[in-house]
Structures are given as structure tokens and as C-alpha cells.
Design an enzyme around this catalytic site. Structure first.
Site, PDB file in Angstrom:
ATOM      1  N   ASP A   1     -17.171   7.721  -0.475  1.00 17.42           N
ATOM      2  CA  ASP A   1     -15.785   7.660   0.150  1.00 17.42           C
ATOM      3  C   ASP A   1     -15.401   9.117   0.592  1.00 17.42           C
ATOM      4  O   ASP A   1     -16.063  10.050   0.096  1.00 17.42           O
ATOM      5  CB  ASP A   1     -14.847   7.330  -0.897  1.00 17.42           C
ATOM      6  CG  ASP A   1     -13.331   7.167  -0.566  1.00 17.42           C
ATOM      7  OD1 ASP A   1     -13.166   6.910   0.682  1.00 17.42           O
ATOM      8  OD2 ASP A   1     -12.419   7.214  -1.284  1.00 17.42           O
TER       9      ASP A   1
ATOM     10  N   ARG B   1       0.760  -1.150  -0.240  1.00 17.76           N
ATOM     11  CA  ARG B   1      -0.100  -0.050   0.018  1.00 17.76           C
ATOM     12  C   ARG B   1       0.956   1.159   0.156  1.00 17.76           C
ATOM     13  O   ARG B   1       1.717   1.326   0.873  1.00 17.76           O
ATOM     14  CB  ARG B   1      -0.800   0.034   1.323  1.00 17.76           C
ATOM     15  CG  ARG B   1      -1.475   1.353   1.460  1.00 17.76           C
ATOM     16  CD  ARG B   1      -2.563   1.519   2.396  1.00 17.76           C
ATOM     17  NE  ARG B   1      -3.762   0.891   2.040  1.00 17.76           N
ATOM     18  CZ  ARG B   1      -5.021   1.153   2.591  1.00 17.76           C
ATOM     19  NH1 ARG B   1      -5.174   1.968   3.870  1.00 17.76           N
ATOM     20  NH2 ARG B   1      -6.076   0.563   2.457  1.00 17.76           N
TER      21      ARG B   1
ATOM     22  N   CYS C   1     -16.505   2.572   1.839  1.00 14.80           N
ATOM     23  CA  CYS C   1     -15.235   1.890   2.086  1.00 14.80           C
ATOM     24  C   CYS C   1     -14.804   2.034   3.456  1.00 14.80           C
ATOM     25  O   CYS C   1     -14.172   1.048   3.901  1.00 14.80           O
ATOM     26  CB  CYS C   1     -14.139   2.272   0.896  1.00 14.80           C
ATOM     27  SG  CYS C   1     -13.729   3.839   1.048  1.00 14.80           S
TER      28      CYS C   1
ATOM     29  N   HIS D   1      -7.598   0.878  -6.075  1.00 16.25           N
ATOM     30  CA  HIS D   1      -7.986  -0.011  -4.878  1.00 16.25           C
ATOM     31  C   HIS D   1      -8.490  -1.216  -4.988  1.00 16.25           C
ATOM     32  O   HIS D   1      -9.736  -1.426  -4.581  1.00 16.25           O
ATOM     33  CB  HIS D   1      -8.594   1.085  -3.794  1.00 16.25           C
ATOM     34  CG  HIS D   1      -8.732   0.610  -2.465  1.00 16.25           C
ATOM     35  ND1 HIS D   1      -7.845  -0.389  -1.841  1.00 16.25           N
ATOM     36  CD2 HIS D   1      -9.349   0.866  -1.289  1.00 16.25           C
ATOM     37  CE1 HIS D   1      -8.122  -0.779  -0.856  1.00 16.25           C
ATOM     38  NE2 HIS D   1      -8.851   0.228  -0.347  1.00 16.25           N
TER      39      HIS D   1
ATOM     40  N   GLN E   1     -10.533  -3.401  -2.572  1.00 10.72           N
ATOM     41  CA  GLN E   1     -11.842  -3.013  -1.971  1.00 10.72           C
ATOM     42  C   GLN E   1     -13.032  -3.318  -2.850  1.00 10.72           C
ATOM     43  O   GLN E   1     -14.045  -3.731  -2.285  1.00 10.72           O
ATOM     44  CB  GLN E   1     -11.685  -1.584  -2.008  1.00 10.72           C
ATOM     45  CG  GLN E   1     -12.795  -0.745  -1.325  1.00 10.72           C
ATOM     46  CD  GLN E   1     -13.140  -0.910   0.111  1.00 10.72           C
ATOM     47  OE1 GLN E   1     -11.982  -0.726   1.053  1.00 10.72           O
ATOM     48  NE2 GLN E   1     -14.266  -1.165   0.428  1.00 10.72           N
TER      49      GLN E   1
ATOM     50  N   ARG F   1     -13.846  -7.390   3.128  1.00  6.78           N
ATOM     51  CA  ARG F   1     -12.358  -7.026   2.976  1.00  6.78           C
ATOM     52  C   ARG F   1     -11.506  -8.561   3.299  1.00  6.78           C
ATOM     53  O   ARG F   1     -10.743  -8.796   2.475  1.00  6.78           O
ATOM     54  CB  ARG F   1     -11.982  -6.057   3.737  1.00  6.78           C
ATOM     55  CG  ARG F   1     -12.418  -4.853   3.471  1.00  6.78           C
ATOM     56  CD  ARG F   1     -12.392  -4.187   2.024  1.00  6.78           C
ATOM     57  NE  ARG F   1     -11.102  -4.344   1.483  1.00  6.78           N
ATOM     58  CZ  ARG F   1     -10.095  -3.355   1.783  1.00  6.78           C
ATOM     59  NH1 ARG F   1     -10.209  -2.506   2.593  1.00  6.78           N
ATOM     60  NH2 ARG F   1      -8.865  -3.494   1.306  1.00  6.78           N
TER      61      ARG F   1
HETATM   62  N1  NVA Z   1      -9.809   7.331  -1.163  1.00  6.06           N
HETATM   63  C1  NVA Z   1      -9.421   6.734  -0.013  1.00  6.06           C
HETATM   64  C2  NVA Z   1      -9.612   5.406   0.184  1.00  6.06           C
HETATM   65  C3  NVA Z   1      -9.495   4.755   1.589  1.00  6.06           C
HETATM   66  C4  NVA Z   1      -9.964   3.443   1.882  1.00  6.06           C
HETATM   67  C5  NVA Z   1      -8.008   7.100   0.065  1.00  6.06           C
HETATM   68  O1  NVA Z   1      -7.049   6.722  -0.601  1.00  6.06           O
HETATM   69  O2  NVA Z   1      -7.456   7.726   1.411  1.00  6.06           O
HETATM   70  N1   CP Z   2     -11.225   0.856   3.198  1.00  4.50           N
HETATM   71  C1   CP Z   2      -9.856   0.778   3.423  1.00  4.50           C
HETATM   72  O1   CP Z   2      -8.989   0.326   2.665  1.00  4.50           O
HETATM   73  O2   CP Z   2      -9.586   0.722   4.833  1.00  4.50           O
HETATM   74  P1   CP Z   2      -8.188   0.996   5.389  1.00  4.50           P
HETATM   75  O3   CP Z   2      -7.645   2.583   4.960  1.00  4.50           O
HETATM   76  O4   CP Z   2      -8.597   1.041   7.010  1.00  4.50           O
HETATM   77  O5   CP Z   2      -7.289  -0.254   5.229  1.00  4.50           O
END
Ligand code: NVA
Ligand code: CP
Length: 331
Positions: A231, A107, A273, A134, A137, A318
Site C-alpha cells: 500500500d 469513510r 489496494c 479498511h 478492501q 471492490r
Molecule cells: N492506507 C491508505 C489506503 C488507501 C486505500 C490510506 O488510508 O490512505
Molecule cells: N482502495 C481504495 O480504497 O481506493 P479509493 O481510495 O479510491 O476508494
């Protein structure tokens, strides 16, 4: 016959509709097997590295629990406790980890980093979120929709994603929905739409799968939706200074009772999410409250709590879907 042994999981565009559907089916099977209390361990003796250059609750825990339940060992690496990026290049780190681990989750920031990791690791690499995509997800979201659709397949469902559609979530919702032949609408200001190449790629898939794609800045585009999805309005890695402008742009797209009424569907369900800013329970939300006076952001507290059941099913999924990705590639 689908075989994803040894395959990377980097973005939805790398999969055929049949492969993607197979992962959803496997996730459902693994979930049912776990519920039966007779889980078989398909990853015994496997080791998986988990690299997190951005924070996480769900994704990290999902990878750790999924791997553990299947008999695999995990090592967690964050930017401060590894050499990645500042002292050792991504290709070098990839070659080191590839000598020790059977798979690597990443990540972080640009998609090119996870693609570079995959190019050099020699073992499957799994994208746990980048600025652009993502994909794990999306499997969880689609499994959740299937579980809450009253038996209708994804190709008969209408999904309206409302808010910041130019993010990893917007891109991934668009392409994954196209893969599954859905009626997908991205409802956002024109300035927050996915890039033209992402839209073109999704349209090419839709031409094969029968998906219907709508990009609109009008809230009318939610009419007839089975599911509304949103989101947070500012993603990880975006500067704090952007919040005020983003809030002003996206406030009309808040998921609230009035928006749900516009669907004309009294049974419409809401996905998120997570994490969500639906109250002042976080320090970021309290900072934003001091700045703007708002007490709820991309989704109202009322709508969030009314849909808590499906939203936390989505969070649980998830784990089941990430388990499917691991088992498919390494099992
Ligand atoms: N768009 C958000 C998704 C978090 C799961 C981010 O990248 O922070
Ligand atoms: N939805 C999601 O990816 O959550 P986290 O950022 O907690 O992993």
C-alpha cells in the site's frame, strides 16, 4: 445458517470466520450472476447515504455502481456539502440520516466516528475506510486471491504484506487473514507494526482458525509467499511533513524484482489496494520526486505493470464485494 440482515459492517473483528466466508461466497455468486447477464435486483426501493470525509475513487464508485445495479438509490455527501462534524454532531447526523436512508456508508478519520454513527443511526452502517480499518478492501483482496490461487482455499495460502503495517491496511490484512486461517506475514520496520491490542486480537482468532501470524522487519519473511501485498507509504490524513522520514524508513521495503526473488516463488503474485505510486503520473509523486529524486515508491513500475492484471481484478472486485455487503445487510 449465516444471516447478516440489519448488521453493521464496521471492522473485521465484528465477524466470525463463517460470516466472513459467507460474504466472500456471496460476492463470488453475485459476480457470476452479473456476468451471466441475468442480475436480479435485491435492493429495489432502498436508499443509501454515502459519506466521504476523505477522497475516494474505487470505494465511492463501487458503492454507487453496486447499489445502482441492485436497484438502490444513493446520495453522496462530502464534508463541504453537509453539516457533519462542523455544524452538526455525528450522533445528530446519524439520527437524521437513519430516518431517511436504509443504510449509511462512512469513510473518514477515527474509527470512533463510524462506531458512533452506527450506535445512533438505527440502520446498518458500512465502513468505507477509517484511520484504523479498511474492511471492504479485505473482501476484495481475498476474493481476488481465491480467483488467482489455482483452486487453493485461503487457508492454504501465504500472504506477505510489505510496507506500512501500522495503517488501516496493515490492521485489516492481519485480522482478515487470521479469520480465514491464512499464513500471514507483516513485513515492516518495528516502528510501523500494528498496535499490540490489534496483534493480540488477531492471535486470539488465529488460535481458533489455524492461521499463522508472523511480524518481522526482515525481508527474509517473504520466503514462500504466494502473494505480496503493499500500500502507499503515507495514508490519507497523515501530514505531508512525514513523507521524507517515512520514505527513508520504508525504501528498503519497496516491492521490486529483488523482493519478489526473495520469495523463492517464481509464480508469486502482487496485490495493491490502489492508488499506487509506481511512476511520476501524480502530482504527489512529482513533489516527492523533487524532494528525493525517486521515480517510484512502494512498488516499482516494472512489478506493478507485470501484475496489472491481478491488481485491476482486485479493483474490480471492490464492486462485487461491496455489493455482497449491501445485499447481505439490506437485501
Ligand atoms: N492506507 C491508505 C489506503 C488507501 C486505500 C490510506 O488510508 O490512505
Ligand atoms: N482502495 C481504495 O480504497 O481506493 P479509493 O481510495 O479510491 O476508494
Amino acid at each position: 445458517m449465516v444471516d447478516l440482515q440489519g448488521r453493521h459492517f464496521l471492522k473485521e473483528l465484528d465477524f466470525t470466520p463463517a460470516e466472513w466466508r459467507w460474504l466472500l461466497t456471496l460476492a463470488g455468486d453475485l459476480k457470476a450472476e452479473r456476468a451471466s447477464g441475468k442480475q436480479r435486483q435485491r435492493l429495489a426501493g432502498k436508499s443509501i447515504a454515502l459519506i466521504f470525509e476523505k477522497t475516494s475513487t474505487r470505494t465511492r464508485c463501487a458503492f454507487e455502481v453496486a447499489a445502482h445495479e441492485q436497484g438502490a438509490f444513493t446520495t453522496y455527501l462530502d464534508p463541504t456539502s453537509s453539516q457533519l462534524g462542523h455544524k452538526e454532531s455525528v450522533p445528530d447526523t446519524a439520527r437524521v440520516l437513519g430516518r431517511m436512508f436504509h443504510g449509511i456508508e462512512y469513510r473518514g478519520f477515527g474509527q470512533e466516528r463510524v462506531e458512533t454513527l452506527a450506535a445512533h443511526a438505527g440502520v446498518p452502517v458500512f465502513n468505507g475506510l477509517t484511520d484504523e480499518w479498511h474492511p471492504t478492501q479485505m473482501l476484495a483482496d481475498q476474493l481476488t486471491m481465491l480467483e488467482h490461487s489455482g483452486g487453493r482455499p485461503l487457508s492454504e495460502l501465504t500472504l506477505a504484506y510489505v510496507g506500512d503495517a501500522r495503517s488501516n491496511e496493515g490492521n485489516s490484512v492481519l485480522v482478515s487473514s487470521a479469520l480465514m486461517g491464512m499464513d500471514v506475514r507483516l513485513v515492516s520496520p518495528v516502528s510501523l507494526r500494528p498496535a499490540a491490542d490489534v496483534v493480540a486480537a488477531a492471535e486470539a482468532i488465529a488460535a481458533q482458525t489455524g492461521a499463522k501470524i508472523t511480524l518481522s522487519d526482515s525481508l527474509d519473511a517473504v520466503a514462500g509467499a504466494d502473494f505480496i501485498y503493499t500500500d502507499i507509504w503515507v495514508s490519507m490524513g497523515e501530514p505531508k511533513e512525514i513523507w521524507e522520514q517515512r520514505l527513508a524508513e520504508l525504501l528498503p521495503y519497496q516491492v521490486n524484482a529483488a523482493l519478489l526473488a526473495r520469495t523463492g516463488n517464481e509464480h508469486v503474485q502482487v496485490l495493491h489496494c490502489l492508488p499506487a505510486f509506481h511512476d511520476l503520473g501524480t502530482s504527489i509523486a512529482r513533489d516527492l520526486h523533487a524532494l528525493t529524486g525517486l521515480t517510484e515508491f512502494e512498488i516499482t513500475h516494472e512489478v506493478f505493470e507485470a501484475n496489472a492484471n491481478i491488481i485491476f481484478d482486485e479493483a474490480e472486485n471492490r464492486m462485487h464485494t461491496i455489493k455482497a455487503v449491501l445485499v447481505a445487510a439490506l437485501g
